[in-house]
Design a protein around this motif. Structure first.
Motif, PDB file in Angstrom:
ATOM      1  N   SER A 108       0.860  -1.155   0.038  1.00  0.00           N
ATOM      2  CA  SER A 108      -0.073   0.162   0.186  1.00  0.00           C
ATOM      3  C   SER A 108       0.797   1.527  -0.125  1.00  0.00           C
TER       4      SER A 108
ATOM      5  N   ILE B 219       0.156   3.966  -2.648  1.00  0.00           N
ATOM      6  CA  ILE B 219      -0.036   5.522  -2.375  1.00  0.00           C
ATOM      7  C   ILE B 219       1.039   6.221  -2.653  1.00  0.00           C
ATOM      8  N   SER B 220       2.059   5.994  -2.600  1.00  0.00           N
ATOM      9  CA  SER B 220       3.348   6.989  -3.244  1.00  0.00           C
ATOM     10  C   SER B 220       3.221   7.300  -4.642  1.00  0.00           C
TER      11      SER B 220
ATOM     12  N   TRP C  39       0.066   7.101  -6.231  1.00  0.00           N
ATOM     13  CA  TRP C  39      -1.098   7.571  -6.480  1.00  0.00           C
ATOM     14  C   TRP C  39      -1.422   8.959  -5.869  1.00  0.00           C
ATOM     15  N   ARG C  40      -1.186   9.074  -4.625  1.00  0.00           N
ATOM     16  CA  ARG C  40      -1.430  10.356  -3.992  1.00  0.00           C
ATOM     17  C   ARG C  40       0.029  11.252  -3.960  1.00  0.00           C
TER      18      ARG C  40
ATOM     19  N   GLY D 286      -1.827  11.579   1.523  1.00  0.00           N
ATOM     20  CA  GLY D 286      -0.864  10.578   1.185  1.00  0.00           C
ATOM     21  C   GLY D 286       0.054  10.189   2.315  1.00  0.00           C
ATOM     22  N   GLN D 287       0.612  11.745   2.704  1.00  0.00           N
ATOM     23  CA  GLN D 287       1.687  11.277   3.849  1.00  0.00           C
ATOM     24  C   GLN D 287       0.979  10.970   4.952  1.00  0.00           C
TER      25      GLN D 287
ATOM     26  N   ILE E  76      -1.796   9.154   5.448  1.00  0.00           N
ATOM     27  CA  ILE E  76      -2.046   7.634   5.554  1.00  0.00           C
ATOM     28  C   ILE E  76      -0.346   6.926   5.557  1.00  0.00           C
ATOM     29  N   ILE E  77       0.222   7.326   5.021  1.00  0.00           N
ATOM     30  CA  ILE E  77       1.608   6.505   5.026  1.00  0.00           C
ATOM     31  C   ILE E  77       2.309   6.560   6.604  1.00  0.00           C
TER      32      ILE E  77
END
Length: 176
Positions: free
Chosen positions: A82, A86-87, A89-90, A96-97, A99-100
Motif C-alpha cells: 500500500s 499510495i506514493s 497515486w497520492r 497520502g503522507q 496515510i503512510i
C-alpha cells in the motif's frame, strides 16, 4: 605402500566433466532430501538451524498455539504494498503522507505487540523446556528462532508444522 597407494586420489580428476556432473547430482540429491525433511520433519536431514530436541519442541509449541503474531508479517506485506501504491497515486499531497505515517505507526505497534507476545511465550516455553527436557542445552538465538516462526502464517512456516493446533509438546500434564 600398497595401502597408501590405494588411498591416494588425484587432486584434479581425469574426467572433469564427469566429476562435475557427479558433484551436481550429489548436491541435488542432498537438496531434495533436505526439502523433503522440511515437509515431513525428518530430523536426520533437516538444516542445522532446525535440528535438535529443543528446536523441535519450540517449533511444536509455536505451531500448537493460536497467535496474534502470525498475522504481523502478512499485514506488513500489505502495508508495504500500500505504501508503494499510495506514493504513486497520492504523490506528495498531505493525505497520502498522513496515510503512510499512520500505516507506519500501526506497523511499529504490531511489531512491538509481536515482540511482547513472543517474550511471554518464551518465558513459558523455557519453563516447560526445563521441566520436559531438563538435560538439553538451549541453543543460542532460540528466542529469535521462535519469534521468526511466530510471525509467519502457519502455512508459510518451514519446516512445515507437524502438530495440530492445541497439541502442545511435553509429558501431557501441561495443556498450554
Amino acid at each position: 605402500k600398497k595401502a597408501e597407494a590405494e588411498r591416494q586420489r588425484p587432486l584434479v580428476p581425469a574426467d572433469r566433466k564427469a566429476a562435475k556432473r557427479a558433484a551436481r547430482a550429489k548436491r541435488d540429491e542432498r537438496f531434495q532430501r533436505e526439502q523433503e525433511a522440511l515437509r515431513t520433519g525428518d530430523e536426520r536431514y533437516l538444516p542445522y538451524r532446525d535440528k535438535g530436541k529443543v528446536r523441535r519442541y519450540v517449533r511444536d509449541w509455536v505451531d500448537a498455539r493460536y497467535s496474534f503474531s502470525e498475522f504481523v508479517f502478512p499485514v506488513m506485506m500489505i502495508f508495504l504494498a500500500s505504501f508503494f501504491v499510495i506514493s504513486f497515486w497520492r504523490g506528495g499531497d498531505s493525505l497520502g503522507q498522513i496515510i503512510i505515517m499512520t500505516a507506519t505507526i500501526v506497523m511499529y505497534v504490531l511489531i512491538a505487540l509481536a515482540i511482547v507476545e513472543s517474550a511471554f511465550v518464551w518465558m513459558r516455553v523455557k519453563k516447560r523446556l526445563a521441566e520436559d527436557l531438563p538435560n538439553e542445552v538451549i541453543p543460542r538465538r532460540t528466542w529469535f528462532y521462535m519469534f521468526s516462526r511466530m510471525i509467519m502464517l502457519r502455512p508459510w512456516r518451514s519446516p512445515a508444522p507437524q502438530v495440530a493446533r492445541g497439541a502442545f509438546p511435553g509429558r501431557g500434564k501441561h495443556s498450554h
